[in-house]
Every structure is written in structure tokens, then in C-alpha cells.
Design a protein around this motif. Structure first.
Motif, mmCIF file in Angstrom:
data_model
loop_
_atom_site.group_PDB
_atom_site.id
_atom_site.type_symbol
_atom_site.label_atom_id
_atom_site.label_comp_id
_atom_site.label_asym_id
_atom_site.label_seq_id
_atom_site.Cartn_x
_atom_site.Cartn_y
_atom_site.Cartn_z
ATOM 1 N N LEU A 149 -11.826 1.818 4.518
ATOM 2 C CA LEU A 149 -11.264 0.398 4.884
ATOM 3 C C LEU A 149 -12.483 -0.668 4.817
ATOM 4 O O LEU A 149 -13.077 -0.649 5.798
ATOM 5 N N ALA A 194 1.043 -1.212 -0.080
ATOM 6 C CA ALA A 194 -0.060 0.114 -0.190
ATOM 7 C C ALA A 194 0.986 1.173 -0.028
ATOM 8 O O ALA A 194 0.574 2.170 -0.674
ATOM 9 N N THR A 238 1.191 4.234 -3.052
ATOM 10 C CA THR A 238 0.317 5.329 -2.764
ATOM 11 C C THR A 238 0.679 6.367 -3.367
ATOM 12 O O THR A 238 1.827 6.702 -3.785
ATOM 13 N N GLY A 289 -16.046 4.251 -0.390
ATOM 14 C CA GLY A 289 -14.897 4.261 0.131
ATOM 15 C C GLY A 289 -14.466 3.638 1.307
ATOM 16 O O GLY A 289 -15.401 3.398 2.031
ATOM 17 N N LYS A 307 -2.814 6.882 3.061
ATOM 18 C CA LYS A 307 -4.128 7.560 2.994
ATOM 19 C C LYS A 307 -5.233 6.858 2.570
ATOM 20 O O LYS A 307 -5.278 6.382 1.337
ATOM 21 N N ILE A 308 -6.533 6.868 3.116
ATOM 22 C CA ILE A 308 -7.595 6.248 2.540
ATOM 23 C C ILE A 308 -8.678 7.464 2.552
ATOM 24 O O ILE A 308 -9.369 7.700 3.573
ATOM 25 N N SER A 360 -10.414 6.830 8.388
ATOM 26 C CA SER A 360 -11.040 6.509 7.235
ATOM 27 C C SER A 360 -12.384 5.757 7.662
ATOM 28 O O SER A 360 -12.703 5.049 8.822
ATOM 29 N N PHE A 398 -5.719 6.777 -1.428
ATOM 30 C CA PHE A 398 -6.695 5.443 -2.012
ATOM 31 C C PHE A 398 -8.156 5.969 -1.728
ATOM 32 O O PHE A 398 -8.402 6.425 -0.783
ATOM 33 N N GLN A 399 -8.952 5.322 -2.812
ATOM 34 C CA GLN A 399 -10.305 5.571 -2.554
ATOM 35 C C GLN A 399 -10.635 4.400 -1.491
ATOM 36 O O GLN A 399 -11.600 4.759 -0.746
ATOM 37 N N SER A 400 -10.083 3.359 -1.810
ATOM 38 C CA SER A 400 -10.594 2.365 -0.828
ATOM 39 C C SER A 400 -9.466 1.179 -0.738
ATOM 40 O O SER A 400 -8.849 0.926 -1.820
ATOM 41 N N ILE A 401 -9.088 0.382 0.348
ATOM 42 C CA ILE A 401 -8.376 -0.559 0.383
ATOM 43 C C ILE A 401 -9.316 -1.757 1.220
ATOM 44 O O ILE A 401 -9.816 -1.517 2.126
#
Length: 1014
Positions: free
Chosen positions: A962, A914, A918, A960, A951-952, A986, A923-926
Motif C-alpha cells: 500500500l 478495490a 479484487t 508491492g 488483499k494486497i 501489507s 493486488f500486487q499494490s494499491i
């Protein structure tokens, strides 16, 4: 019901003594309970209890409606001061609204402890109910003793409450003195006539309700026992193949289907508590009717029987089912009951006999569930009964759960009062992953009952190897049951491709079984086999004719005249009426005013339609049969001009001409709707038996489907998937189905393949869930799509979710990027090696799995070369951070990052990946699908991402955040994650064994552009 009778004014002195005790509890006991509520609840006098609970106590609206039924809520809304509440309502109000008392679910309310306020309040509430339900004359000494015991309890409660709520001794003593004086007056003074009448009426009503609530369920359970044992195909093997519905039930796919819904899936346990308030035109407080529609054979009746079965077992699986005081089942095909009072008397005869009051009026104050099966089969009597149910539900706290075929929904809604909000659901059959399980369970039951010697496992293997088209066909439970019977009979099932073919093979099996019986029957064993077969066929023609006639007249049950005609017809042929009728019809027991009654009907709605379709088929192809058919509907023979048209049976309009005679007039849309399924079987019969069906007839069939109500694309696709068609018919259908946007899924590939040559789409979205290598027509479909000047989104979900190094999506993408291809590929999801990307131009984005380091290196070169934006990346464990970090940052904006099946040991690796991928915008979503992460593993993962400044930034609107799918997380564990999550900042989603997400939910983001393409 007059529970107290006697001399003076209808009462003797001992009866008056009982009334004094009842008054003491209902008046002074209630006054004590009200005082406790006023001391403990901080509600203002102007605010209702409902408003206080919702706005101040923050009670969820669903919980409020569960605790207080409609009658109680009406009382609450009408009395903000709460001073007219009865003891039971006050007791409940104290539990949920008062400060300083135990939680409403605490054991303190029921565990014996005379020093606890909660226990004594429950004693007072129970005392009131005990007195109301145990009506009996009392001697004077008994009366005085009961009042003194009540006095002691009331004084104890006031003392405990004053201490609990900090009330002064002066105020407490004043209250006790007033209550004592009131109790003394009740004990010693003569009751007024008005008081006697009022209390007597109240006691009679409450005692009646007590009888209904205590005795009614016992009778209903006894009545419903036989309903939980089912045999959907008794016409095949008699009545000894009966199994418990719970033993064979498999998950059914149920979705929201109202015009404001999003088609969200509904789990069976939420069936009675479905809440689509955000998308529904009715407020939740109005919605008391659930209508679930589905095609014939989709499992609607089985679902109603499951509800009854779960209620009989007092099961907690279906939420809210046990909240109902009584459950009443109405079968719309039953013409023997036309009033609600009759239904109550039939289902609860002893209870009804014990209640002199109007039982319909009495149950109005109870919480009732009406299960109404088969609204499409309403007759004059059952329509009156249904109207009664709608009327009582308009004002009472009741729920009406209905099933219907979709064709009848418009007529239904004309009957529904505007006060009743309707929740629309649709049952589409058994999900693909459950079909093999259903067939196995049913076949295992056949083995247990000695009905099959075949292997259940081999049946399952056959189903799992079936084509996507065939798997879609077997989503209907009735089709799977019929297939299972054919399997048990060692029949050849490999060539069955449509419903009509399945029914035709079942039909042939029934004929063969009948012939075997007739060959050994004394009355027919002397008849030559060929002649016997001819006689059976002649009788079948009459069955077909009666099927069409009864369908036209909306008769589900064969009336005595029809039955008499069939019996005479069989006898005139020299056949045993009992044998031939039992081969094609079934006996069903229904409840009527005079008791149980046996009624004859066709085995199943779909089989009824199949027989009617055979009537039309033979009328088209056999002039002699057509003549017999027409003469049975006309007072005289058809005209010469009419016969001239019929002698050319393949000419346009023949089916319409026959239907005009059958329907005794014009063929209008309202009359044709009921024949929609008949036309499907007719088409199946025509194309199965005659590949050279002419264009005129093809055109007429398509016109008939349009006139019978098939309008939307899914209906046409269902039709294409269940009937064999020629190219000419596909061309006619294409004019009714296509606009400029197409959505192609696995099971629809054959249908779209047949229609695409006649289409001119502007956008084509291809969503494939299974392995595309297992879809024999898929490459041909892509080749056909490539011929069109259109934009294409290709989603190969299996390749993305389950990537293999040696199995890429390249060959499928290359098919759309061939030099001769006219289409413009905009989105690709799959497992891409990189080489096809070099051919892309004007591309929106790509989502791909990354299997190992060399794969990552290969992708990097092409991404850099073509400046392609990456949307989703699914990274596999063999990929090292150093390999992925070389993918250019500028192409990784708002990425959805996926790691599947990871464990606690892989947390370090995932957080390093990640970090390597990055970018400044985050990220929009993990997401972590199918992980085995423990609570500590999740905390470690979050902390490591924070350390690496991952960052999420995705919002809830864009789904979006986690997302962690793990069986080791629970609601309680989630709270332990909060400190770590606060540092990550997040939105967090979890999936656990206690929350049944759809398997596709966590993979959202892959199809973010699909909706805009529809």
C-alpha cells in the motif's frame, strides 16, 4: 608551540603549578569519569565499545560514524577495556553506552543542576578542556584552590553515580579515598622530568589544535566570502554582474554513476552522506572520496561554491557539512600552490603563524573536508598538492569532494590510494522542471542590476514552449545563462538549436560590442569600419590559434609568453591590447604563496573548446590560415605532398593531418580525449556553415569522436542532440550506436528518428513522459518503428497519469498496428478506449486509465474478447463499482491499482472499487499518488479495505504493498497507522512533505518489464 617556559628544565615553579592542575584533571578527573563508565555500561571487557553499541545497543552505523570520528574509532578498537580513553571520549561513551542516564541529546547534560549526574559530568569534561586551552602560570595558592575545586566536583560525581547505579557505600568510599590520595600526591609531590615532558608536549599539541579549530574557521570564512558571489560570464558584461550563488542556484540532477550503481538520484542535502553500500565495491568505512563528474557547463564549479556558501552560512541544508572542523578549497587550475602546508598557510596565514608545530600533522586529528574543483585541469603544481591531500586523507578522518569532466576520470583513479574508497556521482545538469525557474532567477538578478529591461515571464514562456530537444539542450546551466544574456540583448534566440549556434551568437555579440568600443576609442576611431572589422577578425584568428595551442599543452591559465604574444599581435594591428583581450579573455584572481595574483584565461572551458574548434574549422576551409597555423607549429614549412593534400580540404583525413602537426606526432587516443568537446563544436561549425559536407569528411568526424573516447549510446545521442547532422553522418553514427535493443524517451525522439532508417532493432521501448500530442515528431517516429520487425513496448505515461475522456492513446497505438506494420506490440500503457485492442495478438499486458462507466464497459468487451492480461489500472472518480466489476477476474492477476488526487470524502468509493476489482490472488499494490488523505482518512481507508476483504499481496522485491502519497503523513503519524496496517497485512509506503520521493517512484509497476528489455 612552547606555552610554558622558565628556568629549571625550561620551567619555573609557577609553570609547574599549572602542570599539577593539568595532571589532576587529566589523571584523577579521567579516573573518576572512567569509574562512572564502568559502573553504568554492561559491556564485557573483551568486546569493544563499537561492537557493544552496534550489536547490543543497536546503534545505526551511520550514527556511530557521526558521533566518533576515525581517530576516536581507532582508539576504541585498540582498547576494548576503555581504560585509555581521555575524558572527552569517556563522556561521550557514557552518554551513548551507559544504562540509566539521560538520552545523549537531553537538556540534562547542559542545564545547570548540581544535583544531576549528567550536568556534573559535563562540567568535568569542560573543566579539562578549559585547563588545556587556557595555559598560564599559577601561584601556589591558585594551584591548591583549583585542585580543591576539582576534588569537590569529583567526589560529587562519585556520590551521584554510586546512587544512580546502586553501588555500595563501601566500594564508593574506597574509590573516593583512592582519588583523594592521588590528588594529594599530584598537589604536593615533585613532578618527574618524564611527566613534565609528556604533559608539556600534550598541552602544546592541544593548544595548537585549539587555535586551529577556533581561529582557522574565522580566517577561512573571510577568505571564502568572495567565492559565494559569482559571475559565470564576466567576459560579456564586465565584472559588475556579480550575484550570490544561493540567489540563482537551482536544483541540479545528480545520480550515482559507479559501475555497481543503479543510477539512483541523489538529493543535494545528501551529497556528503551518499551511501551506496549495497552496490559499492568498497565498504562504507573506506569511502572517503566523492568524485562528481559532468560535462563542461553542467554546474560542477557552481556546486562547489554552493558547498562553501552553505558552510559560511552555517546552513543545515547539506547534511554533515557542519560536522567538519575545517573546509579547504583547492582549485586545480591554480599553479601557485604545490604543497598542503602552503595551502594552509595561504588560507589561514595568521593561524599558521601562531602554530609552531607542523600544521599538517596537527590537523590530521581533525575532521576535514577538501573541496577539489576541476581535476581535469590539474597542472604539475596542483597535482603535487592533490597528492598531499590524498596522502593525508588515507589515514585521517577526512572527506575529499572532487569535480571533473568524465574524460579525465581514468587518469584520476591511477592517483588514488587503494585505502581510499571512491563514491562515483554524475551531474547531468538542471532537471527539466527547474530550468525555467533558473532562467527566471538569473534574469531577475540582471534586472535588479540594471542589465536587462526584458520580461522574465516572457523568457520563461519561451523556454516552456521550446521543443523537447531544445529543453534537453538547456539542461546545462552555462547554456541557460548565455541564452538569458541574449534575451536581455533582445537577440533572436528562436533559431538556436545547438551549443555551437548559441556560442556563435554569443561570439558575434562580443565582436559587435568590441567594435562599438573601438569605434569610439581615440586610438582607433580614425580607422574605417571595414578595416577595423578585418583587424578584429585577424586578431581572432590568433586567439583561435592560441586556444588550440594551450589546449594541446593542458594550459588553463595563459602563461606570460602567450599573453605577451597576444598583446604584441594586437599592438601590431594598431588595436588596443587591453580592449581586445578583455573582449575574449577574463581575469581571475587566484591564491599563491606570494598573495593574490591575477591570471588571464579563456572565459569558460566550453568557450575555450569553441575557440579551438574555430581554429580547426578555419584551417580546413582556408588554406592561407592553415599555412600560418602549420608554420607556427613546424620549424620549417610543410612539405609539398602535405600541401597537395591540404589543397583538397574536403578529402578524407585532412583533420587528422592537421592534428598530427598540432600534436607533434601521431594522433593517439590519449592525446585526442582532451579534444572531444572541440570536435563537437567543429562538427557544429561545419554543418552550420556548409550543408554539403561530403561523406569522407563525415566519416572522419565520426572516427575522431570514436578515437576521442565517445563509446556508449548516451554519449552518441548527446552528440546527435547538440550538433546539426546530415543523413550521411547519421548513417555512420548508427554503426557505432545500435545493438538490438533501443530505449526512446521524449528528448531523444529527433535523434532516433534520424537513426532508425539505418537500424535493425529487435526490441524497442518507447517511454514518453510528456503529452505525446505536444511532440511534433512522435507520430513520425512511430511510423518509422512500425517498419521494423521488432517487439515494441509503448509507455504513454502522461495519458495514463492524467487521463481525459476525449483524449485517448488510440491513434498512437493504431500507428503501430497498421496493416502494413511489421512490429509486434507487446506492452501498452496509456488511456485506451478499447478499439485498438482488437488488433493485438500475442500481447503481454496492458495498463490503462478508466475514465467513466462507458469507458469501463467498452474495455470489458475487448478484454473478454482478446483474453488480455491487465497489469495496471488507474481508476477515475466518475467510474462506479458496478461498471468495473464486470471486467473478468481471470485477467486481473497481480494488478497494480491506482487512485490519484483522492480526498477523505472519496475513501468509501475507492475501497468499493478495490473490492469490485479484487481477485483471489489479491493486488500486487494499491497506490494513491498526489492524495490529500489525512491521518484519519488513511485509517478509515485501511479499515474499509479490511472489511471488504481486499488483499494486497505484493512483496518488497516487486515493490508491492500500500503506497500513500500525502502531505499530511509524518513519521509520527505512521506509528498511529500500525494497528490498522497489521490487520491489512501489507507492506506500507508513505510519501510526505518531509521525504522527497522522485515523482515517478509511486508510479512504478508501469514499467516492470522495461529493464528486461534493455
Amino acid at each position: 608551540m612552547n606555552m610554558l617556559t622558565g628556568a629549571s628544565g625550561g620551567f619555573c615553579e609557577e609553570n609547574l603549578n599549572f602542570l599539577r592542575v593539568f595532571k589532576a584533571v587529566a589523571s584523577e578527573g579521567r579516573a573518576a569519569m572512567l569509574q562512572v563508565f564502568k559502573w553504568g555500561c554492561k559491556k564485557s571487557k573483551s568486546k569493544t565499545l563499537e561492537e557493544y553499541l552496534l550489536m547490543v545497543k543497536k546503534m545505526p552505523e551511520k550514527l556511530l560514524k557521526k558521533l566518533f570520528n576515525k581517530t576516536l574509532l581507532n582508539n576504541i578498537r585498540a582498547n576494548p577495556e576503555c581504560d585509555s580513553f581521555d575524558i572527552s571520549l569517556l563522556w561521550l561513551a557514557i552518554k551513548v553506552a551507559c544504562d540509566g542516564v539521560a538520552h545523549k541529546d537531553s537538556d540534562e547534560w547542559h542545564t545547570e543542576d548540581k544535583g544531576k549526574l549528567e550536568y556534573n559530568l559535563t562540567l568535568l569534561k569542560n573543566e579539562r578542556n578549559e585547563v588545556a586551552h587556557n595555559v598560564r602560570p599559577l601561584k601556589k595558592d591558585e594551584m591548591k584552590k583549583n585542585i580543591e575545586e576539582l576534588r569537590n566536583l569529583i567526589v560529587l560525581i562519585i556520590n551521584l553515580a554510586s546512587t544512580r547505579f546502586g553501588i555500595s557505600c563501601t566500594e564508593k568510599d574506597k574509590i573516593i579515598s583512592e582519588l583523594n590520595d592521588s590528588l594529594n600526591r599530584t598537589r604536593d609531590q615533585r613532578l618527574l622530568e618524564a611527566e613534565i615532558v609528556a604533559y608539556r608536549k600534550k598541552i602544546d599539541m592541544e593548544h595548537t589544535l585549539y587555535i586551529i579549530k577556533s581561529k582557522g574557521p574565522e580566517e577561512l570564512r573571510e577568505k571564502y566570502k568572495c567565492l559565494t558571489v559569482i559571475n559565470p560570464v564576466s567576459f560579456i558584461d564586465g565584472y559588475d554582474m556579480r550575484v550570490e550563488v544561493a540567489a540563482i542556484y537551482s536544483k541540479l540532477k545528480i545520480i550515482e554513476s559507479g559501475r555497481h550503481s543503479n543510477g539512483d538520484a541523489i538529493e543535494i542535502d545528501d551529497l556528503l552522506q551518499v551511501d551506496n553500500s549495497d552496490a559499492c565495491e568498497f565498504p562504507q568505512s573506506k569511502r572517503k572520496m566523492i568524485v562528481i563528474n559532468g560535462c563542461s557547463g553542467a554546474g560542477k564549479t557552481t556546486l562547489t561554491k554552493l558547498l562553501v556558501s552553505e558552510w559560511l552560512k552555517s546552513s543545515l541544508v547539506i547534511k554533515g557539512l557542519l560536522d567538519f572542523d575545517l573546509i579547504f578549497l583547492m582549485e586545480c587550475r591554480n599553479a601557485g600552490i604545490e604543497k598542503l602546508s602552503e595551502l594552509f598557510e595561504i588560507l589561514m596565514p595568521n593561524t599558521s603563524a601562531m602554530t609552531e608545530n607542523n600544521i599538517v600533522k596537527c590537523v590530521q586529528n581533525l575532521r576535514l573536508l577538501f573541496i577539489v574543483d576541476g581535476l581535469d585541469e590539474l597542472n604539475k603544481a596542483s597535482q603535487k598538492l592533490f597528492s598531499d591531500i590524498l596522502e593525508i586523507s588515507r589515514t585521517g578522518d577526512h572527506t575529499v569532494f572532487c569535480t571533473s569532466r568524465p574524460q579525465k576520470l581514468k587518469d584520476l583513479f591511477k592517483m588514488v590510494p587503494e585505502e581510499l574508497g571512491v563514491e562515483h556521482l554524475q551531474i547531468t545538469g538542471i532537471p527539466m522542471e527547474e530550468r525555467s525557474n533558473f532562467a527566471r532567477k538569473y534574469h531577475d538578478q540582471m534586472i535588479l542590476l540594471g542589465k536587462s529591461e526584458q520580461s522574465s515571464e516572457e523568457l520563461v514562456k519561451f523556454l516552456e514552449k521550446s521543443s523537447a530537444r531544445l529543453k534537453e539542450f538547456y539542461r546545462f546551466p552555462i547554456n541557460l545563462v548565455l541564452l538569458t544574456y541574449l534575451w536581455a540583448e533582445k537577440a533572436d534566440v528562436k533559431n538556436i538549436k545547438t551549443t555551437t549556434e548559441l556560442y556563435h551568437q554569443i561570439h558575434d555579440m562580443l565582436i559587435q560590442k568590441l567594435l562599438q568600443r573601438l569605434k569610439h576609442l581615440d586610438s582607433t576611431r580614425h580607422i574605417p569600419v571595414a578595416e577595423l572589422e578585418s583587424k578584429v577578425q585577424e586578431f581572432l584568428f590568433e586567439i583561435f590559434r592560441q586556444a588550440l595551442l594551450t589546449l594541446k599543452d593542458d594550459e588553463v591559465i595563459l602563461n606570460p609568453k602567450t599573453l605577451e604574444k597576444l598583446m604584441k599581435f594586437a599592438s601590431d594591428l594598431g588595436l588596443s591590447a587591453r580592449e581586445v583581450l578583455s573582449a575574449f579573455l577574463v581575469v581571475k584572481v587566484v591564491w599563491t604563496r606570494s598573495g593574490s595574483e591575477e591570471q588571464i584565461s579563456f572565459p569558460h572551458k566550453d568557450m575555450h573548446d569553441f575557440f579551438a574548434a574555430n581554429c580547426l574549422y578555419h584551417a580546413i576551409s582556408d588554406n592561407e590560415y592553415c599555412k600560418t597555423l602549420m608554420e607556427s607549429y613546424l620549424d620549417s614549412s610543410p612539405s609539398k605532398s602535405w600541401w597537395e593534400k591540404l589543397r583538397a580540404p574536403k578529402q578524407s583525413g585532412v583533420i587528422h593531418e592537421i592534428l598530427k602537426v598540432v600534436l607533434q606526432g601521431s594522433v593517439d587516443l590519449n592525446k585526442l580525449a582532451k579534444f572531444q568537446n572541440v570536435f563537437k563544436h567543429l562538427a557544429g561549425l561545419l554543418y552550420a556553415k556548409d550543408d554539403s559536407v561530403k561523406g569522407e569528411e563525415c566519416e572522419e568526424l565520426v572516427k575522431l569522436f570514436c578515437e576521442s573516447g565517445i563509446t556508449d549510446r548516451d554519449q552518441w545521442l548527446d552528440l546527435l542532440g547538440t550538433v546539426k547532422w546530415n543523413k550521411r553522418t547519421a548513417e555512420y553514427i548508427s554503426t557505432n550506436i545500435f545493438n538490438d535493443k533501443l530505449l526512446v524517451k521524449d528528448a531523444r525522439i529527433p535523434e532516433y528518428l534520424s537513426l532508425l532508417p539505418y537500424a535493425n532493432p529487435r526490441k524497442v521501448i518507447i517511454e514518453i513522459m510528456s503529452d505525446p500530442d505536444d511532440l511534433p515528431d512522435f507520430m513520425q517516429l512511430l511510423t518509422e518503428v512500425a517498419k521494423h520487425n521488432c517487439r515494441v513496448c509503448l509507455y504513454l505515461f502522461h495519458h495514463y497519469r492524467n487521463p481525459e475522456k476525449e483524449k485517448t492513446s488510440d491513434k498512437f497505438l493504431n500507428c503501430l498496428l497498421d496493416d502494413d506494420a511489421k512490429c509486434d506490440v507487446k506492452v501498452v500503457v496509456g488511456n485506451l478506449s478499447g478499439s485498438p485492442i482488437s488488433k493485438l495478438n500475442g500481447f503481454d499486458h496492458v495498463s490503462t486509465a478508466v475514465c467513466d462507466n462507458s469507458h469501463a464497459q467498452n474495455l470489458r468487451n475487448f478484454f473478454r474478447l482478446k483474453c488480455i492480461r491487465v497489469k495496471c489500472v488507474h481508476v477515475q472518480p466518475d467510474v462506479m463499482p458496478a461498471a468495473v466489476c464486470s471486467i473478468p477476474y481471470e485477467f486481473l492477476d497481480e494488478v497494480f491499482l491506482f487512485f490519484s488526487h483522492i480526498t477523505d470524502e472519496q475513501v468509501e468509493w475507492a475501497s468499493n472499487i478495490a473490492k469490485a476489482l479484487t481477485c483471489s490472488s489479491g493486488f500486487q499494490s494499491i497506490r494513491f499518488p498526489a492524495s490529500e488523505l489525512s491521518l484519519n482518512g488513511c485509517i478509515d481507508l485501511i479499515n474499509k479495505m479490511v472489511e471488504r476483504k481486499v488483499k494486497i499481496t505484493g512483496t518488497a522485491l516487486l515493490r508491492g504493498g500500500l503506497w500513500i502519497d500525502s502531505p499530511h503523513l509524518s513519521k509520527e503519524n505512521k506509528k498511529k497507522l500500525d494497528p490498522a496496517l497489521s490487520t491489512l497485512k501489507s507492506r506500507f509506503y508513505r510519501k510526505t512533505i518531509t521525504r522527497n520521493w522522485d515523482n515517478n517512484d509511486i508510479w512504478t509497476g508501469l514499467v516492470s518489464n522495461t529493464q528486461s528489455m534493455h
